[in-house]
Design an enzyme around this catalytic site. Structure first.
Site, PDB file in Angstrom:
ATOM      1  N   ARG A  47       0.886  -1.343   0.188  1.00  0.00           N
ATOM      2  CA  ARG A  47      -0.026   0.064  -0.091  1.00  0.00           C
ATOM      3  C   ARG A  47       1.002   1.215  -0.026  1.00  0.00           C
ATOM      4  O   ARG A  47       0.451   2.291  -0.199  1.00  0.00           O
ATOM      5  CB  ARG A  47      -0.914  -0.204   1.184  1.00  0.00           C
TER       6      ARG A  47
ATOM      7  N   GLU B 218       3.190 -19.654   6.615  1.00  0.00           N
ATOM      8  CA  GLU B 218       3.865 -20.746   6.064  1.00  0.00           C
ATOM      9  C   GLU B 218       3.841 -21.954   6.860  1.00  0.00           C
ATOM     10  O   GLU B 218       3.567 -21.767   8.233  1.00  0.00           O
ATOM     11  CB  GLU B 218       5.560 -20.438   5.975  1.00  0.00           C
TER      12      GLU B 218
ATOM     13  N   ARG C 222       7.940 -14.307   2.452  1.00  0.00           N
ATOM     14  CA  ARG C 222       7.693 -14.839   0.791  1.00  0.00           C
ATOM     15  C   ARG C 222       6.643 -14.057   0.035  1.00  0.00           C
ATOM     16  O   ARG C 222       5.675 -14.089   0.662  1.00  0.00           O
ATOM     17  CB  ARG C 222       7.659 -16.324   0.716  1.00  0.00           C
TER      18      ARG C 222
ATOM     19  N   TYR D 270      15.513 -12.911  -4.274  1.00  0.00           N
ATOM     20  CA  TYR D 270      15.976 -13.743  -3.119  1.00  0.00           C
ATOM     21  C   TYR D 270      16.908 -12.724  -2.310  1.00  0.00           C
ATOM     22  O   TYR D 270      18.017 -12.911  -3.024  1.00  0.00           O
ATOM     23  CB  TYR D 270      16.341 -15.206  -2.998  1.00  0.00           C
TER      24      TYR D 270
END
Length: 124
Positions: free
Chosen positions: A62, A77, A89, A107
């Site tokens: 946002r 996760e 992630r 990454y």
């Protein structure tokens, strides 16, 4: 063509401001390296490990101008034994003409170990 753009970053502490800053850094790299504009984003999924719970990392999205209508969902996760800790992630589903093998997955920090074969050279 619809493509998935992946990214991940680790955070040092479970504090809202820090999580947002690091997630924003990750998203910025994903957006810049893949020339993504919000109108081409179908949705964003953001997952966190169970040690990150001070804020929804989706708040970072946002902060980007023009991204207020992009659907975002946060989730946890699965807690894999010996899995990477303190990790955010991201999976962005985007419409793009870029070939699958040309997508630049990002990454950063300790998250490089998740996909060293695809990891960006930034911030290793």
């Amino acid at each position: 063509m619809v493509r998935g753009v992946r990214g991940a970053i680790t955070v040092e502490v479970n504090e809202a401001d820090h999580i947002i800053v690091e997630t924003e850094h990750l998203l910025s790299e994903m957006i810049e390296k893949n020339n993504i504009i919000p109108e081409n984003v179908a949705s964003i999924l953001i997952s966190v490990t169970d040690d990150i719970n001070d804020v929804f990392p989706a708040k970072a999205v946002r902060k980007f101008e023009g991204w207020e209508y992009v659907p975002i969902m946060c989730m946890q996760e699965i807690p894999v034994v010996n899995g990477l800790k303190n990790c955010v992630r991201v999976l962005m589903t985007v419409n793009t003409d870029i070939e699958q093998k040309q997508i630049q997955h990002i990454y950063l920090k300790d998250a490089v170990q998740l996909r060293p074969d695809l990891s960006s050279s930034i911030d290793k």
